[in-house]
Design an enzyme around this catalytic site. Structure first.
Site, short mmCIF file in Angstrom:
data_model
loop_
_atom_site.label_atom_id
_atom_site.label_comp_id
_atom_site.label_asym_id
_atom_site.label_seq_id
_atom_site.Cartn_x
_atom_site.Cartn_y
_atom_site.Cartn_z
N GLU A 35 0.82 -1.20 0.00
CA GLU A 35 0.00 0.00 0.00
C GLU A 35 0.86 1.25 0.00
O GLU A 35 1.90 1.30 0.64
CB GLU A 35 -0.85 0.04 1.28
N CYS A 91 2.89 8.43 1.83
CA CYS A 91 3.28 7.44 2.84
C CYS A 91 3.69 6.17 2.10
O CYS A 91 2.89 5.54 1.41
CB CYS A 91 2.06 7.21 3.73
N CYS A 141 5.97 -7.45 7.83
CA CYS A 141 6.96 -6.92 8.79
C CYS A 141 7.40 -8.06 9.68
O CYS A 141 6.59 -8.93 10.01
CB CYS A 141 6.32 -5.81 9.62
N CYS A 145 4.13 -5.40 16.49
CA CYS A 145 3.53 -4.45 17.42
C CYS A 145 2.05 -4.79 17.49
O CYS A 145 1.41 -5.02 16.47
CB CYS A 145 3.77 -3.03 16.92
N CYS A 156 -0.76 -2.90 15.46
CA CYS A 156 -0.51 -2.61 14.04
C CYS A 156 -0.96 -3.77 13.16
O CYS A 156 -0.62 -4.93 13.42
CB CYS A 156 0.99 -2.37 13.83
N CYS A 201 -2.33 3.67 9.20
CA CYS A 201 -1.06 3.01 8.99
C CYS A 201 -1.13 1.55 9.41
O CYS A 201 -1.88 1.17 10.27
CB CYS A 201 0.05 3.67 9.76
N1 SAH Z 1 7.70 0.16 11.05
C1 SAH Z 1 7.85 1.56 11.19
C2 SAH Z 1 7.13 2.37 10.13
C3 SAH Z 1 5.76 1.92 9.73
S1 SAH Z 1 4.47 2.14 10.91
C4 SAH Z 1 7.43 1.99 12.58
O1 SAH Z 1 6.88 1.18 13.30
O2 SAH Z 1 7.69 3.13 12.93
C5 SAH Z 1 4.20 3.90 10.93
C6 SAH Z 1 3.53 4.42 12.20
O3 SAH Z 1 2.15 4.03 12.28
C7 SAH Z 1 4.17 3.91 13.46
O4 SAH Z 1 4.31 4.95 14.40
C8 SAH Z 1 3.18 2.89 13.92
O5 SAH Z 1 3.35 2.62 15.25
C9 SAH Z 1 1.86 3.54 13.57
N2 SAH Z 1 0.72 2.63 13.53
C10 SAH Z 1 0.68 1.34 13.17
N3 SAH Z 1 -0.57 0.84 13.27
C11 SAH Z 1 -1.36 1.85 13.68
C12 SAH Z 1 -2.74 1.95 13.97
N4 SAH Z 1 -3.56 0.91 13.82
N5 SAH Z 1 -3.24 3.13 14.39
C13 SAH Z 1 -2.40 4.21 14.51
N6 SAH Z 1 -1.09 4.17 14.25
C14 SAH Z 1 -0.55 3.00 13.85
FE1 SF4 Z 2 6.15 -3.35 11.85
FE2 SF4 Z 2 3.77 -2.23 12.33
FE3 SF4 Z 2 5.53 -2.43 14.32
FE4 SF4 Z 2 5.97 -0.68 12.32
S1 SF4 Z 2 4.30 -0.62 13.79
S2 SF4 Z 2 7.45 -2.13 13.21
S3 SF4 Z 2 5.10 -1.83 10.57
S4 SF4 Z 2 4.57 -4.16 13.22
#
Ligand code: SAH
Ligand code: SF4
Length: 405
Positions: free
Chosen positions: A122, A135, A142, A146, A149, A380
């Site tokens: 995406e 973005c 990944c 987290c 996410c 995201c």
């Molecule tokens: N892997 C990297 C970059 C991609 S995620 C990272 O973790 O920083 C980009 C941002 O979106 C990160 O701050 C992540 O924690 C946030 N993010 C992921 N899932 C989300 C969600 N469901 N709601 C809000 N922010 C989210």
């Molecule tokens: Fe991976 Fe999502 Fe964690 Fe970013 S926030 S490191 S994309 S699992």
């Protein structure tokens, strides 16, 4: 609640992935010396290579050419030889969705690597007054997980190549008419002045610092003054905290850094951002303090996703400002964007406001990221939002969407 969601079916969609991408090496993502070597391999004499590289660069990155035929000042024989041996193919568009607020989300398909399958990622475009933010994804899936996410629920399939990362930018600019010979589609919501894609955030799928070399090569191309020309101040790389690569990010890329902090204590961060078990807060913040080029004018952004009852107490807001003391920082509060079966809820708006107030009073600008493109799930993981202080009117509208969703 009913959404007026528009899904466009782009012309270039139909071809099956395999045949759309002949297995020729792509010139996208190569730096100048790799391009010179590629030209050498098809017999371009060394004394001409510099000039030919400049021509290719101009056509690919300034004019947005997606084929060699378009390259008017390159002789026909060379154009044919380039086309026989190399490709400039961009990804196939699986879907393009346009939100009521102008946010666009593409699902791009890239060809298989080796024996693998084609992959899909995406990319999201977020237009705002005075800027257009893209973005960009760095990986398919990944390795990290987290807990809030959506991408974290998907296994890593593979790293994207530098060419695949750059081609997300080229495709977005093509689709919104941001190359000299193209027009912006009628009715598209774009910034009223300045460049249509003015900012890049590596906040799509994947952990960019686990694909360091390709991300670096792609971002150096994005910042190249003879091509895409994005200012490094307008390129932000977001990491969950791959500490050993943070200094390199400053030294070798020189872009802005964002840290996905999300918790102020190791016990909670171990749980929701599990990479913390490897590199805990003290090590992460030490690396941030030493980020090359850090100054009050070049601050690190700390992202903090607001999870109801998990990390959103005012005591945590106070700990947050304590923790960041001495680091030139911005704090972005991100309303949690739920996905199907996600284990959290977004904090209440009132709580987010109170949290923001504590942070503001400590002297930090703490924009609450305005949720954008919610109707197309452009969050995201399902990607994301743009940093701007929320206006009351927008907040109400978003609450209404959240309530009705
Ligand atoms: N892997 C990297 C970059 C991609 S995620 C990272 O973790 O920083 C980009 C941002 O979106 C990160 O701050 C992540 O924690 C946030 N993010 C992921 N899932 C989300 C969600 N469901 N709601 C809000 N922010 C989210
Ligand atoms: Fe991976 Fe999502 Fe964690 Fe970013 S926030 S490191 S994309 S699992």
């Amino acid at each position: 609640m009913k959404m007026s969601l528009q899904t466009l079916t782009p012309e270039r969609q139909a071809a099956p992935a395999q045949s759309a991408f002949p297995a020729k090496p792509s010139l996208l993502g190569m730096d100048r010396s790799a391009l010179a070597a590629a030209l050498g391999s098809i017999g371009v004499p060394e004394r001409q290579q510099r000039m030919r590289v400049a021509q290719l660069w101009h056509w690919i990155y300034l004019r947005g050419a997606s084929s060699f035929e378009a390259m008017g000042n390159v002789g026909k024989d060379l154009r044919e030889s380039l086309a026989e041996n190399f490709t400039l193919a961009r990804p196939e568009i699986v879907s393009e969705q346009v939100s009521v607020d102008g946010t666009r989300k593409w699902l791009f398909r890239f060809p298989a690597e080796g024996a693998g399958r084609p992959v899909e990622v995406e990319t999201v475009y977020i237009p705002e007054e005075g800027r257009g933010t893209l973005c960009v994804s760095s990986q398919v899936g990944c390795t990290l997980n987290c807990t809030f996410c959506h991408t974290g629920t998907q296994k890593l399939v593979r790293n994207l190549t530098a060419g695949e990362i750059v081609s997300q930018i080229l495709m977005a600019r093509e689709r919104i008419g941001d190359f000299p010979d193209l027009a912006t589609p009628q009715g598209a919501i774009v910034p009223s002045e300045g460049r249509l894609v003015s900012n890049i955030v590596m906040m799509g799928m994947g952990e960019p610092l686990y694909n360091f070399d390709n991300v670096r090569d792609a971002l150096l191309i994005a910042a190249d003054g003879e091509g895409l020309s994005l200012s490094k101040r307008r390129i932000t790389l977001s990491t969950s905290g791959v500490v050993p690569e943070i200094a390199r990010t400053g030294d070798e890329i020189g872009c802005m850094l964002a840290i996905s902090l999300h918790a102020v204590r190791d016990d909670l961060r171990d749980e929701i951002v599990p990479i913390n078990r490897k590199w805990p807060l003290a090590e992460l913040l030490h690396a941030c303090r030493n980020y090359p080029g850090l100054s009050n004018a070049r601050r690190i952004t700390f992202e903090y996703v607001m999870l109801k009852g998990v990390n959103d107490s005012l005591a945590e807001a106070r700990e947050l400002v304590q923790l960041l003391k001495g680091i030139p920082a911005k704090i972005n509060l991100i309303p949690f964007n739920p996905w199907p079966a996600s284990p959290y809820e977004c904090s209440d708006w009132d709580q987010i406001e109170l949290f923001a107030e504590v942070v503001n009073r400590a002297g930090y600008a703490s924009p609450i990221r305005t949720p954008r493109g919610r109707d197309i799930f452009a969050a995201c993981g399902q990607l994301k939002s743009a940093s701007e202080r929320m206006k009351k009117r927008e907040r109400e509208a978003v609450s209404a969407v959240a309530a009705g969703a």
